[in-house]
Design a protein around this motif. Structure first.
Motif, PDB file in Angstrom:
ATOM      1  N   ASN A  59      71.359  43.765  69.835  1.00  0.00           N
ATOM      2  CA  ASN A  59      72.255  43.520  69.275  1.00  0.00           C
ATOM      3  C   ASN A  59      71.722  42.084  68.742  1.00  0.00           C
ATOM      4  N   GLY A  60      72.534  40.990  68.715  1.00  0.00           N
ATOM      5  CA  GLY A  60      72.620  39.521  68.496  1.00  0.00           C
ATOM      6  C   GLY A  60      72.505  39.695  67.130  1.00  0.00           C
ATOM      7  N   GLU A  61      72.792  38.502  67.167  1.00  0.00           N
ATOM      8  CA  GLU A  61      73.362  37.603  65.873  1.00  0.00           C
ATOM      9  C   GLU A  61      72.214  36.984  65.967  1.00  0.00           C
ATOM     10  N   PHE A  62      72.620  35.151  64.709  1.00  0.00           N
ATOM     11  CA  PHE A  62      71.250  34.909  64.402  1.00  0.00           C
ATOM     12  C   PHE A  62      70.896  34.441  64.908  1.00  0.00           C
ATOM     13  N   GLY A  63      71.187  33.588  66.378  1.00  0.00           N
ATOM     14  CA  GLY A  63      70.091  33.355  67.616  1.00  0.00           C
ATOM     15  C   GLY A  63      68.767  33.837  68.200  1.00  0.00           C
ATOM     16  N   LEU A  86      68.246  36.793  65.928  1.00  0.00           N
ATOM     17  CA  LEU A  86      67.151  37.249  64.927  1.00  0.00           C
ATOM     18  C   LEU A  86      65.790  35.530  64.839  1.00  0.00           C
ATOM     19  N   SER A  87      66.789  34.470  65.031  1.00  0.00           N
ATOM     20  CA  SER A  87      65.099  33.688  65.463  1.00  0.00           C
ATOM     21  C   SER A  87      63.999  33.596  66.024  1.00  0.00           C
ATOM     22  N   THR A 119      69.326  46.456  66.515  1.00  0.00           N
ATOM     23  CA  THR A 119      68.931  44.960  66.290  1.00  0.00           C
ATOM     24  C   THR A 119      69.243  45.051  64.682  1.00  0.00           C
ATOM     25  N   TRP A 120      68.105  43.601  64.409  1.00  0.00           N
ATOM     26  CA  TRP A 120      67.571  43.603  63.302  1.00  0.00           C
ATOM     27  C   TRP A 120      66.470  44.333  62.371  1.00  0.00           C
ATOM     28  N   GLU A 121      66.905  44.063  61.208  1.00  0.00           N
ATOM     29  CA  GLU A 121      66.308  44.480  60.778  1.00  0.00           C
ATOM     30  C   GLU A 121      65.800  43.492  59.732  1.00  0.00           C
ATOM     31  N   LEU A 122      64.155  43.212  58.805  1.00  0.00           N
ATOM     32  CA  LEU A 122      63.345  42.923  58.664  1.00  0.00           C
ATOM     33  C   LEU A 122      62.643  43.257  57.492  1.00  0.00           C
ATOM     34  N   SER A 127      58.257  44.988  62.133  1.00  0.00           N
ATOM     35  CA  SER A 127      56.723  44.910  63.029  1.00  0.00           C
ATOM     36  C   SER A 127      58.051  44.514  64.475  1.00  0.00           C
TER      37      SER A 127
END
Lengths: 165, 165, 165, 165
Positions: B99-103, B105-106, B123-126, B135
């Motif tokens: 999962n996760g937020e902007f931290g 993602l960085s 979690t994020w998709e790019l 990736s």
């Protein structure tokens, strides 16, 4: 006002032209450009700013001030590698991301985490669960990017103590 | 083997259960869990690992070892704020993002920049230019995430000098 | 308990023997050794600790876990150069300085600034205005150094929350 | 030319006067002052430099540009605590230490390790094995300190690539 310009250490001629115009527009409006001090987008932006009489700061990853591109007026030498990206984010009031790869993405993410406005020119889009996350303010062109950055700063600006001298 | 687990410092009960199972699966396979040492996903993963007899390292942002969650066996105190995220990335052979937020993602971006395999759970998709960037290796569930992380490490592993003692 | 051992990355055979004995004495008392992970005093201390069954952590300056000496059990990779010295100081309850050059002096100074007890074996003396500053606790030999370090920790120890698991 | 001024975040009126004169003398000779950006010696030196028309850079330990003293023209925000001391050392060609406590001692040690000339005004003396180590260049007064700093830079200066624009 301190504005960060982030993007790849190498870039195409077309992207370099965008970055150089971003630098020039920042200088014309009296903003100080802060970047990672190396080549590509960073060098092009510094070049634009310096040739228009603006001030440029390069926060360098390595241990040698000579790794700065020749348009960096003030090199800050960190010896911290990519961790120096965070110093750029913390030292500015807004970020303009020009294109960029994973390093740029990490800077965008840090800025958004800290609530620093991020203006994007041709850069990453963020999605989660199949939905786009509208956190990056898209710009049409360099002038638009600079105007949106300055507008975003003025919006979030809180009263600050006066600087003397 | 050192595997990083990254994710938000706060999370829902459902996400915590995923993270705890990731920790447990890592411990069962003898991997050392490295994380940011705080709450949420980090605490749940450490809890899973410790209760299954595994080893946990927490690389803390602040100046006090006591900010570590109680399932961190080895707290590393950095006083560097979010810049400590990079130390997690550099100290592991693969990353599992829960999962996760902007931290988060960085951290994903830093890992991808360095060529460290990133396994994603929810979690994020790019995306860039409207296209998804493939990736992040997607996982179906915690066990799948851990298996994919270990497989990715074995794939990229180059011969290393033997550790003595 | 986490105890730091600091000293030069190169050292004489005689200093290496002192450092190795410091490591061995720490291990015998169940303390975890934290150091900069490289050669010289660091390697000798790690060797002493590992051969006596103790745990060793190396907080490395570079970007590669393989730069750790072979007696480091847990390498933490910082990529921050000498700034990693501070992480050693912050992660331990006392420091034993064995000989050492300017790098060691900077670590001693950081530790004293933070109020971390510093035990000295053959190391720097601090003077100001012609007067010696009695901030480093001198030790006669490795066993004395380790005993004084553990005693100093017990003296300053404040009640801490219990670690589970 | 970039010259660092280091010293305590609090200081006596007498020490502040020395620091202010150091700043003024640097500005008169066209050198840019780099410091830690806070109070005491740092603020006095910045004040001297700014009132004489010089440029001042403050490399701050915290996360807020507003922690800079009002005479810092360019705040660099690191969020790294005392680890920011190393960035000062790496970004300058010489250091002037005015008085100072353990934090200053750690900066002196880092500078000496890197081969950066250190000029001392009323500051630490270094001893080892009962012998004074003659690594800090002593100065009689602020003007002497600045002259010795600039002379030391010119001595060690190697040919550098030209900066454009």
């Amino acid at each position: 006002m301190f504005i960060g310009v982030i993007g790849g250490g190498r870039c195409s001629q077309k992207v370099a032209e965008l970055a150089e115009e971003v630098g020039r527009e920042l200088a014309k409006r009296g903003a100080t450009l802060v970047c990672g001090g190396l080549g590509g987008v960073m060098e092009a932006a510094c070049r634009g700013a310096r040739l228009a009489g603006g001030r440029t700061i390069g926060i360098l990853p390595g241990d040698d001030p000579e790794e700065a591109n020749p348009y960096v007026e003030i090199p800050i030498v960190t010896g911290m590698g990519e961790a120096r990206n965070l110093l750029i984010i913390k030292s500015v009031q807004a970020i303009i991301a020009v294109n960029g790869e994973f390093g740029t993405l990490s800077e965008i993410a840090h800025a958004l985490k800290r609530g620093i406005p991020v203006i994007g020119l041709n850069t990453w889009e963020l999605c989660k669960g199949g939905k786009k996350i509208a956190s990056i303010i898209p710009a049409e062109n360099p002038q638009d990017a600079v105007e949106k950055a300055l507008a975003a700063v003025n919006e979030v600006r809180t009263p600050r103590k006066r600087r003397k001298a």
